[in-house]
Design a protein around this motif. Structure first.
Motif, PDB file in Angstrom:
ATOM      1  N   MET A   6      11.494   3.042  10.098  1.00  0.00           N
ATOM      2  CA  MET A   6      12.828   2.450  10.547  1.00  0.00           C
ATOM      3  C   MET A   6      13.856   3.441  10.786  1.00  0.00           C
ATOM      4  O   MET A   6      14.327   4.514   9.993  1.00  0.00           O
ATOM      5  N   PRO A   7      14.417   3.798  12.032  1.00  0.00           N
ATOM      6  CA  PRO A   7      15.292   4.751  12.408  1.00  0.00           C
ATOM      7  C   PRO A   7      16.620   4.463  11.790  1.00  0.00           C
ATOM      8  O   PRO A   7      16.913   3.242  11.254  1.00  0.00           O
ATOM      9  N   PRO A   8      17.637   5.403  11.125  1.00  0.00           N
ATOM     10  CA  PRO A   8      18.889   5.093  10.420  1.00  0.00           C
ATOM     11  C   PRO A   8      19.683   4.303  11.462  1.00  0.00           C
ATOM     12  O   PRO A   8      20.121   4.660  12.625  1.00  0.00           O
ATOM     13  N   SER A  25      17.585  -4.548  16.545  1.00  0.00           N
ATOM     14  CA  SER A  25      16.715  -4.120  17.653  1.00  0.00           C
ATOM     15  C   SER A  25      15.273  -3.544  16.976  1.00  0.00           C
ATOM     16  O   SER A  25      14.362  -3.708  17.531  1.00  0.00           O
ATOM     17  N   PHE A  26      15.673  -3.043  15.917  1.00  0.00           N
ATOM     18  CA  PHE A  26      14.385  -2.507  15.186  1.00  0.00           C
ATOM     19  C   PHE A  26      13.450  -3.695  14.689  1.00  0.00           C
ATOM     20  O   PHE A  26      12.217  -3.698  14.771  1.00  0.00           O
ATOM     21  N   ASN A  27      14.038  -4.633  14.146  1.00  0.00           N
ATOM     22  CA  ASN A  27      13.158  -6.169  13.864  1.00  0.00           C
ATOM     23  C   ASN A  27      12.586  -6.723  14.876  1.00  0.00           C
ATOM     24  O   ASN A  27      11.656  -7.296  14.749  1.00  0.00           O
ATOM     25  N   GLN A  28      13.240  -6.664  16.205  1.00  0.00           N
ATOM     26  CA  GLN A  28      12.546  -7.139  17.347  1.00  0.00           C
ATOM     27  C   GLN A  28      11.350  -6.135  17.864  1.00  0.00           C
ATOM     28  O   GLN A  28      10.761  -6.230  19.018  1.00  0.00           O
ATOM     29  N   GLY A  29      11.415  -4.885  17.408  1.00  0.00           N
ATOM     30  CA  GLY A  29      10.179  -3.767  17.781  1.00  0.00           C
ATOM     31  C   GLY A  29      10.801  -2.964  18.683  1.00  0.00           C
ATOM     32  O   GLY A  29       9.839  -2.145  19.162  1.00  0.00           O
ATOM     33  N   ASP A  30      11.944  -2.781  19.157  1.00  0.00           N
ATOM     34  CA  ASP A  30      12.383  -1.877  20.103  1.00  0.00           C
ATOM     35  C   ASP A  30      13.022  -0.620  19.362  1.00  0.00           C
ATOM     36  O   ASP A  30      14.257  -0.562  19.003  1.00  0.00           O
ATOM     37  N   ILE A  31      12.020   0.449  19.116  1.00  0.00           N
ATOM     38  CA  ILE A  31      12.355   1.567  18.282  1.00  0.00           C
ATOM     39  C   ILE A  31      13.409   2.172  19.109  1.00  0.00           C
ATOM     40  O   ILE A  31      14.504   2.771  18.384  1.00  0.00           O
TER      41      ILE A  31
END
Length: 110
Positions: A33-35, A66-72
């Protein structure tokens, strides 16, 4: 019927015993996960630059979603935005505190 022969590793035993498969031995690649700088934005909420630090907090939450939805890539972008807005909020808040202290302590009392 099907004309291809099933692969030997696709067959499972009938007694329910577990067999090791090649696919099971390879762990899935975990995406780190990005910060999202959530703690920094929460800290910036204690500075007296309220509209700006709330925007930083919203960017941080949007980065997490956004991370939880898969958009890194979107998560990285929103995390960077949250960091810079939080830093700006802290600097502006410290300036407001410094100016108010200067004004308060330099006024003459009658």
């Amino acid at each position: 019927m099907s004309q291809h022969r099933p692969k030997s590793d696709s067959k499972r035993s009938l007694d329910g015993s577990s067999e090791a498969h090649i696919e099971d031995d390879v762990p899935e690649e975990e995406i780190q996960m990005p910060p999202n700088y959530l703690m920094l934005t929460i800290l910036s909420c204690f500075c007296p630059a309220y509209p700006i630090n709330i925007v930083a907090f919203v960017f941080s939450i949007m980065s997490l979603n956004s991370f939880n939805q898969g958009d890194i890539e979107g998560s990285k972008r929103l995390g960077r935005n949250a960091k810079w807005v939080a830093i700006a909020s802290i600097i502006i808040g410290l300036l407001i505190i410094a100016i108010s202290c200067v004004v308060h302590f330099t006024m003459e009392r009658s």
